[in-house]
Design a protein around this motif. Sequence first.
Motif, PDB file in Angstrom:
ATOM      1  N   THR A   1       6.944  10.782 126.799  1.00  0.00           N
ATOM      2  CA  THR A   1       5.632  10.848 126.145  1.00  0.00           C
ATOM      3  C   THR A   1       5.730  11.644 124.851  1.00  0.00           C
ATOM      4  N   ALA A   2       6.346  12.804 124.904  1.00  0.00           N
ATOM      5  CA  ALA A   2       6.477  13.651 123.709  1.00  0.00           C
ATOM      6  C   ALA A   2       7.392  13.016 122.672  1.00  0.00           C
ATOM      7  N   PHE A   3       8.423  12.303 123.139  1.00  0.00           N
ATOM      8  CA  PHE A   3       9.374  11.648 122.222  1.00  0.00           C
ATOM      9  C   PHE A   3       8.684  10.539 121.431  1.00  0.00           C
ATOM     10  N   GLY A   4       7.699   9.899 122.003  1.00  0.00           N
ATOM     11  CA  GLY A   4       6.989   8.829 121.312  1.00  0.00           C
ATOM     12  C   GLY A   4       6.018   9.310 120.257  1.00  0.00           C
ATOM     13  N   LEU A   5       5.563  10.562 120.357  1.00  0.00           N
ATOM     14  CA  LEU A   5       4.569  11.077 119.406  1.00  0.00           C
ATOM     15  C   LEU A   5       5.031  11.074 117.945  1.00  0.00           C
ATOM     16  N   PRO A   6       6.217  11.625 117.626  1.00  0.00           N
ATOM     17  CA  PRO A   6       6.604  11.609 116.208  1.00  0.00           C
ATOM     18  C   PRO A   6       6.803  10.194 115.661  1.00  0.00           C
ATOM     19  N   PHE A   7       7.349   9.301 116.490  1.00  0.00           N
ATOM     20  CA  PHE A   7       7.544   7.927 116.024  1.00  0.00           C
ATOM     21  C   PHE A   7       6.196   7.245 115.775  1.00  0.00           C
TER      22      PHE A   7
END
Length: 181
Positions: A69-75
């Motif tokens: 979930t957190a990894f998808g935020l910057p993208f």
Amino acid sequence: MTPLPLRPGETLLWEGRPVPGLHQRGKAIFLMIFGLPFLIIGVALFFYGLYQLPKSETLSDAGLALFTTAFGLPFGGIGAFLVFGPLIEARTASRDIRYTLTTRAAYVQRSGRFPNLKVYPILPSTALELEPGKRASTIWLHARLERDSDGDLGTTKAGFENIAEGEKVFGMIRDLQDKPA
């Protein structure tokens, strides 16, 4: 916007704003197409992580779901900036920017989140450039060579961007240059 601090003897000749809309359509479309995969993958990773979180049986599965979930935020954020940024900028530039030409200088005043006022003196040696467009023209009044973070030289330009009366204002500036100081 606050009134400009004109000097004694300085007279207002012209005021204007950028014409609303996308002016560099090719560049905007390229950025939007380039950003679309980032947006789609970022949003997909975010919601996949949220979907997997309640199904987690172990603490490590829950940690992996939170990480996804957190990894998808910057993208997703970068993608949203690239996809929607040109549209937002095209809509707000005419509201947040005001151009003023006086008998001595050109003023570029920006309001909004980062307000500032830049003054470009009109001198006989000022290099001018007119870029005519379909709906609006740009007058470059200032160019400076700058080094970027890699140390490469690049030209930074400033002026009246995307104005409706470009040729008229360009002529006014040329007339100012021809007058003795």
